[in-house]
Each structure stands twice: as C-alpha cells, then as structure tokens.
Scaffold this motif. Sequence first.
Motif, PDB file in Angstrom:
ATOM      1  N   ILE A 181     -24.575   0.018  18.258  1.00 30.51           N
ATOM      2  CA  ILE A 181     -25.195   0.023  17.131  1.00 30.51           C
ATOM      3  C   ILE A 181     -24.423   0.129  15.814  1.00 30.51           C
ATOM      4  O   ILE A 181     -24.797  -0.311  14.703  1.00 30.51           O
ATOM      5  CB  ILE A 181     -26.141   1.187  17.134  1.00 30.51           C
ATOM      6  N   LEU A 182     -23.089   0.832  16.064  1.00 34.22           N
ATOM      7  CA  LEU A 182     -22.388   0.945  14.924  1.00 34.22           C
ATOM      8  C   LEU A 182     -21.529  -0.590  14.480  1.00 34.22           C
ATOM      9  O   LEU A 182     -21.634  -0.960  13.332  1.00 34.22           O
ATOM     10  CB  LEU A 182     -21.227   1.845  15.310  1.00 34.22           C
ATOM     11  N   CYS A 183     -21.507  -1.436  15.522  1.00 34.18           N
ATOM     12  CA  CYS A 183     -21.084  -2.657  15.496  1.00 34.18           C
ATOM     13  C   CYS A 183     -22.080  -3.562  14.676  1.00 34.18           C
ATOM     14  O   CYS A 183     -21.752  -4.416  13.722  1.00 34.18           O
ATOM     15  CB  CYS A 183     -20.613  -3.367  16.640  1.00 34.18           C
ATOM     16  N   LEU A 184     -23.148  -3.384  14.979  1.00 32.35           N
ATOM     17  CA  LEU A 184     -24.324  -4.227  14.508  1.00 32.35           C
ATOM     18  C   LEU A 184     -24.370  -3.701  13.057  1.00 32.35           C
ATOM     19  O   LEU A 184     -24.659  -4.353  11.909  1.00 32.35           O
ATOM     20  CB  LEU A 184     -25.593  -3.808  15.161  1.00 32.35           C
ATOM     21  N   PHE A 185     -24.233  -2.192  12.698  1.00 28.00           N
ATOM     22  CA  PHE A 185     -24.460  -1.959  11.417  1.00 28.00           C
ATOM     23  C   PHE A 185     -23.345  -2.446  10.471  1.00 28.00           C
ATOM     24  O   PHE A 185     -23.405  -2.925   9.441  1.00 28.00           O
ATOM     25  CB  PHE A 185     -24.426  -0.377  11.216  1.00 28.00           C
ATOM     26  N   LEU A 186     -21.905  -2.475  11.054  1.00 27.48           N
ATOM     27  CA  LEU A 186     -20.949  -2.993  10.116  1.00 27.48           C
ATOM     28  C   LEU A 186     -21.105  -4.516  10.043  1.00 27.48           C
ATOM     29  O   LEU A 186     -20.506  -4.700   8.807  1.00 27.48           O
ATOM     30  CB  LEU A 186     -19.497  -2.714  10.963  1.00 27.48           C
TER      31      LEU A 186
ATOM     32  N   VAL B 279     -23.961  -6.024   9.464  1.00 33.16           N
ATOM     33  CA  VAL B 279     -24.840  -6.479   8.538  1.00 33.16           C
ATOM     34  C   VAL B 279     -24.467  -5.938   7.258  1.00 33.16           C
ATOM     35  O   VAL B 279     -24.586  -6.787   6.312  1.00 33.16           O
ATOM     36  CB  VAL B 279     -26.217  -5.911   9.036  1.00 33.16           C
ATOM     37  N   PHE B 280     -23.757  -4.568   7.048  1.00 33.47           N
ATOM     38  CA  PHE B 280     -23.860  -4.129   5.905  1.00 33.47           C
ATOM     39  C   PHE B 280     -22.213  -4.193   5.218  1.00 33.47           C
ATOM     40  O   PHE B 280     -22.093  -3.792   4.344  1.00 33.47           O
ATOM     41  CB  PHE B 280     -24.203  -2.895   5.823  1.00 33.47           C
ATOM     42  N   ALA B 281     -21.253  -4.252   6.183  1.00 37.74           N
ATOM     43  CA  ALA B 281     -19.711  -4.233   5.553  1.00 37.74           C
ATOM     44  C   ALA B 281     -19.205  -5.655   5.296  1.00 37.74           C
ATOM     45  O   ALA B 281     -18.413  -6.295   5.802  1.00 37.74           O
ATOM     46  CB  ALA B 281     -19.022  -3.593   6.476  1.00 37.74           C
ATOM     47  N   SER B 282     -20.018  -6.031   4.146  1.00 42.07           N
ATOM     48  CA  SER B 282     -19.189  -7.489   3.966  1.00 42.07           C
ATOM     49  C   SER B 282     -18.713  -7.460   2.560  1.00 42.07           C
ATOM     50  O   SER B 282     -18.577  -6.567   1.792  1.00 42.07           O
ATOM     51  CB  SER B 282     -20.440  -8.535   3.730  1.00 42.07           C
TER      52      SER B 282
END
Length: 44
Positions: free
Chosen positions: A34-39, A41-44
């Motif tokens: 979940i953390l990898c997916l969140f990063l 999607v949102f850490a660009s």
Amino acid sequence: MAEHKHGDMDINVQTKTFNGFIKAITWCVVAIAILCLFLAVFAS
C-alpha cells in the motif's frame, strides 16, 4: 535414556507462535504494498 515417541510432544505454543509470525509478515507485506502504491501515485 528415554525412548522417543514420534508425535508425542505438545506443540500448541509453537503452532500459535508460527501462526502469529505468518500473520505479522502478511500484514507487513500488505502495508508495504500500500505504501509503494501510494508513493507511486502521489510522489511525483
């Protein structure tokens, strides 16, 4: 020396420990995914 009888030992504690370990590892893997997916999607 005592004779060994296969299947005579009580392993309830070891079984509970192993099941708890597997549950903890499963939750950690899910949290990391979940953390990898969140990063991603949102850490660009």
